[in-house]
Each structure stands twice: as C-alpha cells, then as structure tokens.
Design a protein around this motif. Structure first.
Motif, short mmCIF file in Angstrom:
data_model
loop_
_atom_site.label_atom_id
_atom_site.label_comp_id
_atom_site.label_asym_id
_atom_site.label_seq_id
_atom_site.Cartn_x
_atom_site.Cartn_y
_atom_site.Cartn_z
N GLY A 14 -26.65 3.12 6.64
CA GLY A 14 -25.59 2.41 5.94
C GLY A 14 -25.88 0.93 5.92
O GLY A 14 -26.85 0.45 6.49
N MET A 15 -25.02 0.19 5.28
CA MET A 15 -25.23 -1.25 5.14
C MET A 15 -24.84 -1.96 6.41
O MET A 15 -23.74 -1.77 6.92
CB MET A 15 -24.42 -1.78 3.95
CG MET A 15 -24.59 -3.27 3.73
SD MET A 15 -23.65 -3.84 2.33
CE MET A 15 -24.02 -5.60 2.39
N TYR A 55 -25.80 0.30 -2.44
CA TYR A 55 -24.82 0.74 -1.44
C TYR A 55 -23.45 0.81 -2.12
O TYR A 55 -22.99 -0.17 -2.71
CB TYR A 55 -24.79 -0.23 -0.27
CG TYR A 55 -23.75 0.08 0.77
CD1 TYR A 55 -23.99 1.05 1.73
CD2 TYR A 55 -22.54 -0.60 0.79
CE1 TYR A 55 -23.04 1.35 2.70
CE2 TYR A 55 -21.58 -0.32 1.75
CZ TYR A 55 -21.84 0.66 2.69
OH TYR A 55 -20.88 0.95 3.64
N THR A 107 -25.65 5.58 -0.14
CA THR A 107 -26.76 4.72 -0.57
C THR A 107 -27.71 5.51 -1.46
O THR A 107 -27.74 6.74 -1.43
CB THR A 107 -27.54 4.17 0.64
OG1 THR A 107 -28.07 5.27 1.39
CG2 THR A 107 -26.66 3.29 1.50
N TRP A 160 -18.78 6.44 1.72
CA TRP A 160 -19.83 5.50 1.38
C TRP A 160 -21.14 6.28 1.14
O TRP A 160 -21.27 7.43 1.54
CB TRP A 160 -20.04 4.44 2.47
CG TRP A 160 -20.49 5.04 3.78
CD1 TRP A 160 -19.70 5.55 4.77
CD2 TRP A 160 -21.84 5.22 4.21
NE1 TRP A 160 -20.43 6.05 5.79
CE2 TRP A 160 -21.77 5.85 5.49
CE3 TRP A 160 -23.09 4.93 3.65
CZ2 TRP A 160 -22.91 6.18 6.22
CZ3 TRP A 160 -24.22 5.26 4.38
CH2 TRP A 160 -24.14 5.87 5.64
N CYS A 213 -32.24 -0.96 -2.71
CA CYS A 213 -31.22 0.06 -2.43
C CYS A 213 -29.91 -0.33 -3.10
O CYS A 213 -29.65 -1.51 -3.36
CB CYS A 213 -30.98 0.23 -0.93
SG CYS A 213 -32.43 0.82 -0.03
#
Length: 389
Positions: A143-144, A212, A93, A91, A210
């Motif tokens: 992170g989200m 993600y 961003t 992952w 942002c």
C-alpha cells in the motif's frame, strides 16, 4: 556478243555488297551509339543510381516506422486495480510499467462496476482518491506509505444513478426475461474523470510507476471491479502524425529519401573530385621526376669526324639522323651545281665546235642537231634540279 573485256559497270556491280550486308551495316551503325563506352558508362551509372535509390527508399520506410514507434506513445493505457477490503476503507494499487512518456498530456479516469445493492444506494456520495506514485514492487502490494511522494493526485466524488422505487420496480419487471437468461445484471458501471491533461516532467524519476486508489465512504460498499485508464491527448507534430497517418508517412518518408539522395550525390561528387585531383597530382609528379632525370642525365658529345661503327649507327638518335639527312641534301645540291656547271661548259664547247672559230656553224654538223642536243642537256639539268628539291 561478249568481247571478253571488263567494263566500268561490271566493276561497279562487283563492288556493290549483298543486301544483308548492307542491312547489318546499317543496324550496326544505328546500335553503335547504344553499345559504345560512353553508353556503357551511362548504363552503369543509371543502374547504380536505381539500386541506391531503391535501397534508400527502403531505409526511409524503416526509419519512419522506427521514428513513429518511438515518437508516438501508447494512446490508451488500462490497468486493473485489485481492491483490498478490511477494517479501513477499500484501497488497491496497479503497476503502470513503462506505458507513460514525459511531456505528454493524459486524461485519467476510473471505471467502477457496482451492484445496485441497498448499501451502495444508501452510501450516496463516496470519495475516490487516486494517486500516481513512483513506487517499488514491494510497496505496491503493501500500500501507499505516508513517506512516499505523489507525482500527481486527485480526489473526485462518485455516486450511483438515483431511481425512484416505482421506476426501479418497473425497470426490473420489464427486463425480467433478460435477467433470467443472464443477458443483463443488476449492476451499474461508473466512469469518473480523475485528471485532465496531466503532464509529467522530463526524466525517469518524474514518471509514475504505480497507481494507488482509495475509496472513502460512510457505508460499507461492494464493487465488482475497478480500472484506471490513461488516454493520451496529442498536440503539435504528434497529433498530425497520428491523425493523418498516410499523409505524414508520404511526406516524412519523401523528405528522408530526398535528404539521403542529396547526401549520397554530394559524397559521390566529392570522392570523384578528390580522385581526379589525386590522379592529376600523381601525373604532375611523374612529369617532374622525368624532367629531373633528363636534366641530371649527362649528354655525351662526340666529334663528327670520328668513324662510326655499325653499332654506333644503330644507336644514333633521331635528331642526329635528321642532321645527317640535311647534310646529305646540301652535299647533293652542291654536286648537282658542279655537274650543271660542267655540263654548261660542255654545251658551250660543243656549240663552239659546231659553229667553228668564226662563229658560223660547221658544215659537217647541222645547226638543228646542235640545238636539239643543247635543249636535251638543259631539260636533263632541270629534271635533276627538280628532283634535288
């Protein structure tokens, strides 16, 4: 032979001016209309209009440039996503900053660079999950969060291009020199469209800050880089201004300039009318004040029989002087009439003396002498009457 007398031709020659005087007079007559007060006012007005039009043209260009910069958003926006690898799926961003605007359609795509390893080929299809969120600087690195709402979200599949082992081996052999010198690498670049014509509502809270990205796969995958790209799709006025830039510049700058010139002329005419009205009212007020002063000032009446001193004579008004002149003329006419009556009586008396009692002319005086004297007296009386009139 010179007689010493001046003739008419000599006088005419002396009156004729030299040629340069006549030329200068002609030039002065021709240029008088160009240097008169009306011409100077026209020159001043033309100069003011020229300077004002140039300044307004410059302001129109600057105004259009500012309007274009504010109205046309950034066409392309690209941000690098730094992937994070660990126990879970990769992952990453990316900060979008202030590159996006409200009420504007965007096409969003992901660009991935992957090596053609056996694990990537064995992974087959993998899922790309892209979310546009309004995040804080701390959440971008963590992170989200599950509680963070997504403004826009999309999931799309991705896969490397399939090639058989035979074709793959033949391709590697053919491009072997390029591989050896470093001009080509065993990698593949994927560009996956994630969103089409996505539009954000009005307001700063509705703009994403942002991006993600999360990659879901059954196999462990390797990536060189990952990028997110935004491409603006203009419609309406923005499309016209962006596609036909020169034409739009000429049209909108001309409209702004014409509007500015009309506004300036209208304000100038209004100020000119107000100034004329104010000057007219001021003049009427002055006239009314003068009239009131004249009405309030008493007029001193003096008897005509009073003896006037030299100071009073010098302070007499023109109207009194005119009345005195009329009076003097009437007195002069009366005196002339009395003189004429007395002269007439004298003429009759002299005529009687010349003719005698019986009506016949005397022998000591001639008849012609008496008649000539009578005619001379009548001519003198006529001359005096004409002079009096």
């Amino acid at each position: 032979m010179d007689s010493g007398y001046t003739t008419d031709d000599d006088v005419e020659k002396e009156r004729v001016a030299p040629w340069y005087s006549r030329v200068s007079a002609a030039i002065a007559a021709m240029t008088h209309s160009f240097v008169s007060k009306k011409a100077q006012k026209a020159y001043t007005g033309s100069l003011f209009l020229l300077v004002a039009s140039n300044c307004l043209a410059f302001l129109s260009v600057v105004a259009y440039a500012i309007f274009y910069y504010k109205f046309i958003p950034q066409v392309g926006l690209e941000r690098v996503i730094h992937l994070q690898f660990g126990d879970e799926h990769p992952w990453g961003t990316a900060r979008l900053d202030q590159g996006l605007v409200s009420l504007q359609s965007y096409d969003v795509a992901l660009q991935l660079e992957l090596p053609r390893t056996s694990s990537n080929i064995a992974a087959g299809n993998f899922m790309l999950d892209l979310s546009l969120i309004s995040c804080s600087p701390t959440s971008a690195s963590i992170g989200m969060n599950a509680s963070t709402p997504a403004i826009a979200q999309s999931r799309r599949p991705g896969i490397l291009t399939y090639t058989s082992p035979l074709v793959d081996t033949a391709s590697q052999i053919s491009f072997l020199p390029l591989y050896l010198i470093g001009w080509k690498r065993e990698m593949e670049k994927l560009e996956v469209p994630m969103m089409e014509q996505v539009e954000f509502a009005r307001g700063a809270r509705n703009l994403p800050k942002c991006a993600y990205l999360k990659i879901e796969s059954k196999e462990d995958m390797q990536f060189y880089s990952a990028k997110v790209r935004f491409r603006a799709r203009f419609t309406g006025l923005r499309r016209i201004m962006y596609s036909w830039r020169l034409t739009s510049f000429v049209i909108f700058t001309g409209l702004f300039w014409n509007t500015s010139m009309l506004s300036m002329l209208a304000v100038y005419a209004l100020l000119f009318a107000v100034s004329d009205l104010g000057s007219g009212q001021h003049g009427d007020l002055i006239k009314e004040e003068d009239q009131e002063d004249r009405e309030e000032t008493p007029i001193k009446e003096e008897s005509r029989d009073d003896t006037l001193t030299p100071q009073d004579t010098s302070s007499e008004t023109p109207s009194n002087e005119s009345e005195k002149d009329i009076k003097r003329e009437d007195e002069y006419e009366a005196d002339e009439w009395n003189n004429w009556t007395s002269d007439s009586s004298q003429v009759r008396h002299s005529h009687q003396i010349l003719t005698g009692r019986g009506g016949e002319p005397s022998r000591s005086f001639g008849a012609g002498t008496a008649l000539e004297r009578e005619r001379a007296i009548m001519a003198e009386l006529q001359r005096r009457r004409s002079y009096a009139l």
